[in-house]
Design a protein around this motif. Structure first.
Motif, PDB file in Angstrom:
ATOM      1  N   ILE A  81      95.302   9.735  31.440  1.00  0.00           N
ATOM      2  CA  ILE A  81      96.768   8.938  31.520  1.00  0.00           C
ATOM      3  C   ILE A  81      96.520   7.870  30.669  1.00  0.00           C
ATOM      4  O   ILE A  81      95.479   7.071  30.387  1.00  0.00           O
ATOM      5  N   GLU A  82      97.741   7.479  30.432  1.00  0.00           N
ATOM      6  CA  GLU A  82      98.032   6.198  29.553  1.00  0.00           C
ATOM      7  C   GLU A  82      98.492   5.246  30.251  1.00  0.00           C
ATOM      8  O   GLU A  82      99.410   5.193  31.066  1.00  0.00           O
ATOM      9  N   TYR A  83      98.259   3.803  29.877  1.00  0.00           N
ATOM     10  CA  TYR A  83      98.646   2.516  30.519  1.00  0.00           C
ATOM     11  C   TYR A  83      99.460   1.772  29.274  1.00  0.00           C
ATOM     12  O   TYR A  83      98.689   1.298  28.403  1.00  0.00           O
ATOM     13  N   LEU A  84     100.891   1.635  29.526  1.00  0.00           N
ATOM     14  CA  LEU A  84     101.467   0.770  28.466  1.00  0.00           C
ATOM     15  C   LEU A  84     101.373  -0.523  28.800  1.00  0.00           C
ATOM     16  O   LEU A  84     101.861  -0.886  29.857  1.00  0.00           O
ATOM     17  N   TYR A  85     101.729  -1.699  28.030  1.00  0.00           N
ATOM     18  CA  TYR A  85     101.706  -2.961  28.063  1.00  0.00           C
ATOM     19  C   TYR A  85     102.068  -3.545  26.879  1.00  0.00           C
ATOM     20  O   TYR A  85     101.976  -3.162  25.775  1.00  0.00           O
ATOM     21  N   VAL A  86     103.030  -4.531  27.050  1.00  0.00           N
ATOM     22  CA  VAL A  86     103.491  -5.624  26.113  1.00  0.00           C
ATOM     23  C   VAL A  86     102.322  -6.363  25.469  1.00  0.00           C
ATOM     24  O   VAL A  86     101.860  -7.265  26.323  1.00  0.00           O
ATOM     25  N   ASP A  87     101.867  -6.421  24.404  1.00  0.00           N
ATOM     26  CA  ASP A  87     100.545  -7.239  23.998  1.00  0.00           C
ATOM     27  C   ASP A  87     100.703  -8.651  24.095  1.00  0.00           C
ATOM     28  O   ASP A  87     101.353  -9.400  23.552  1.00  0.00           O
ATOM     29  N   THR A  88      99.971  -9.187  25.222  1.00  0.00           N
ATOM     30  CA  THR A  88      99.696 -10.679  25.288  1.00  0.00           C
ATOM     31  C   THR A  88      98.123 -10.645  25.666  1.00  0.00           C
ATOM     32  O   THR A  88      97.638  -9.748  25.898  1.00  0.00           O
ATOM     33  N   PRO A  89      97.486 -11.871  25.213  1.00  0.00           N
ATOM     34  CA  PRO A  89      96.063 -11.664  25.705  1.00  0.00           C
ATOM     35  C   PRO A  89      95.937 -11.295  27.216  1.00  0.00           C
ATOM     36  O   PRO A  89      94.838 -10.644  27.457  1.00  0.00           O
ATOM     37  N   GLU A  90      96.630 -11.945  28.091  1.00  0.00           N
ATOM     38  CA  GLU A  90      96.304 -11.895  29.508  1.00  0.00           C
ATOM     39  C   GLU A  90      96.642 -10.171  29.838  1.00  0.00           C
ATOM     40  O   GLU A  90      95.944  -9.577  30.699  1.00  0.00           O
ATOM     41  N   ALA A  91      97.722  -9.604  29.406  1.00  0.00           N
ATOM     42  CA  ALA A  91      97.985  -8.228  29.458  1.00  0.00           C
ATOM     43  C   ALA A  91      96.952  -7.292  29.102  1.00  0.00           C
ATOM     44  O   ALA A  91      96.538  -6.300  29.594  1.00  0.00           O
ATOM     45  N   ARG A  92      96.413  -7.692  27.785  1.00  0.00           N
ATOM     46  CA  ARG A  92      95.384  -7.052  27.230  1.00  0.00           C
ATOM     47  C   ARG A  92      93.837  -6.996  28.025  1.00  0.00           C
ATOM     48  O   ARG A  92      93.441  -5.871  28.171  1.00  0.00           O
ATOM     49  N   ALA A  93      93.741  -8.204  28.557  1.00  0.00           N
ATOM     50  CA  ALA A  93      92.607  -8.242  29.352  1.00  0.00           C
ATOM     51  C   ALA A  93      92.481  -7.492  30.861  1.00  0.00           C
ATOM     52  O   ALA A  93      91.736  -6.709  30.978  1.00  0.00           O
ATOM     53  N   ILE A 102      88.291   8.359  36.235  1.00  0.00           N
ATOM     54  CA  ILE A 102      89.700   8.598  35.540  1.00  0.00           C
ATOM     55  C   ILE A 102      89.713   7.821  34.286  1.00  0.00           C
ATOM     56  O   ILE A 102      89.202   6.742  34.281  1.00  0.00           O
ATOM     57  N   THR A 103      89.974   8.401  33.254  1.00  0.00           N
ATOM     58  CA  THR A 103      90.077   7.955  31.670  1.00  0.00           C
ATOM     59  C   THR A 103      91.398   7.490  31.777  1.00  0.00           C
ATOM     60  O   THR A 103      92.588   8.313  31.700  1.00  0.00           O
ATOM     61  N   VAL A 104      91.743   6.039  31.795  1.00  0.00           N
ATOM     62  CA  VAL A 104      93.068   5.556  31.543  1.00  0.00           C
ATOM     63  C   VAL A 104      92.907   4.601  30.203  1.00  0.00           C
ATOM     64  O   VAL A 104      92.283   3.911  29.865  1.00  0.00           O
ATOM     65  N   THR A 105      93.797   5.207  29.353  1.00  0.00           N
ATOM     66  CA  THR A 105      93.862   4.480  27.842  1.00  0.00           C
ATOM     67  C   THR A 105      95.044   3.596  27.792  1.00  0.00           C
ATOM     68  O   THR A 105      96.038   3.932  27.864  1.00  0.00           O
ATOM     69  N   PRO A 106      94.572   2.355  27.753  1.00  0.00           N
ATOM     70  CA  PRO A 106      95.536   1.178  27.458  1.00  0.00           C
ATOM     71  C   PRO A 106      96.134   1.288  25.996  1.00  0.00           C
ATOM     72  O   PRO A 106      95.490   1.624  25.026  1.00  0.00           O
ATOM     73  N   ARG A 107      97.473   1.329  26.005  1.00  0.00           N
ATOM     74  CA  ARG A 107      98.188   1.401  24.702  1.00  0.00           C
ATOM     75  C   ARG A 107      99.027   0.043  24.700  1.00  0.00           C
ATOM     76  O   ARG A 107      99.984  -0.026  25.392  1.00  0.00           O
ATOM     77  N   SER A 108      99.024  -0.795  23.827  1.00  0.00           N
ATOM     78  CA  SER A 108      99.723  -1.957  23.393  1.00  0.00           C
ATOM     79  C   SER A 108     101.146  -1.553  22.846  1.00  0.00           C
ATOM     80  O   SER A 108     100.834  -0.692  21.591  1.00  0.00           O
TER      81      SER A 108
END
Length: 291
Positions: free
Chosen positions: A113-125, A140-146
């Protein structure tokens, strides 16, 4: 959803972000939001004799004591929902059992599954820490996507309706619920006013970007909206607490942090005061007396 929620270690997540202004969130409604009902406090014992001023004039007591209100979050933790402490190992074991009940395991791995976030240092961490927890505890493989803010808004926007205003179908059956264009997404929530209902209203059926719908949640929110008379405020609090409990148990949203502020005062000083509006008062700051 419940398994993913159970395997989030909020203390470890907070440590990974290393931001003193972020506080782990036990629920969706943040700290600092008051319940409407008055908090019961222990009554002080009555004085044996009525105090009097010089000359024999009785002391005039105030006609009405100021209301002492519960903090919604503190009230929930103390009387309504869960205690502050939880057993993370037990939560992970329960999460694995839930996945097994849903039919997932070695023979049928959970899909990536994919995890969406708007890129900021805290959101990325946070995205990286969460994906590691879910991989380690559940496999479970969760792929973060900025993504950009525009891409994020487009993914969470409800699907467009047809020309007739309906969401499709041949007219003979009820239209299906729209399918969101994302699987997991990070989002910061705010409210237009200092009220728990303002944070919870967005999760009524048809309002949430996740497509979440619960008749039990809707009934409780409708009841809270109707309980605005002065003698019904305690009932309104109860409806809102129960509604939040349903929302969290359904796993429709996973609260991570409450945003706040922090300060540090030198160890040899005392007396700093911070008002509810965030103003710091230094008039009473003085050196700490030696023990």
């Amino acid at each position: 959803r419940q398994a993913l929620c159970l395997t989030v270690d909020q203390e470890a997540l907070a440590a990974a972000l290393d931001n003193p202004a972020l506080r782990p969130a036990p629920g969706l409604v943040p700290y600092g939001v008051a319940d409407y009902g008055q908090r019961d406090v222990a009554e002080e014992p009555e004085a044996e004799e009525e105090p009097v001023l010089p000359g024999g004039v009785p002391v005039q007591e105030p006609e009405e004591e100021p209301a002492i209100l519960w903090d919604f979050r503190a009230h929930a933790q103390e009387l309504v929902t869960l205690a502050d402490e939880s057993d993370y190992a037990a939560n992970c074991a329960q999460a694995k059992a839930l996945l097994a009940q849903a039919g997932y395991g070695q023979q049928r791995p959970f899909p990536e599954i994919e995890y969406l976030y708007v890129d900021t240092p805290e959101a990325r961490a946070a995205a990286q820490a969460l994906s590691q927890m879910w991989q380690q505890e559940l496999g479970i493989t969760v792929t973060p996507r900025s993504v950009t803010q525009e891409e994020y808004d487009a993914a969470l926007a409800p699907p467009e309706s047809g020309e007739d205003g309906e969401s499709g179908g041949d007219g003979g059956e009820e239209p299906e619920e729209p399918v969101p264009a994302f699987q997991l997404a990070a989002q910061a929530f705010t409210a237009s006013r200092d009220d728990a209902g303002a944070f919870l209203n967005r999760w009524r059926s048809g309002r949430s970007p996740t497509g979440y719908a619960s008749s039990a949640f809707d009934i409780l929110m409708d009841s809270a909206s109707a309980a605005l008379a002065p003698d019904a405020l305690d009932a309104r609090d109860a409806y809102l607490h129960d509604a939040e409990a349903i929302l969290l148990s359904d796993g429709a949203v996973l609260p991570l942090f409450c945003q706040g502020s922090s300060f540090a005062l030198a160890e040899d000083l005392i007396g700093l005061c911070r008002t509810a509006g965030g103003v710091y008062l230094f008039t009473a700051v003085e050196e700490r007396p030696e023990a």
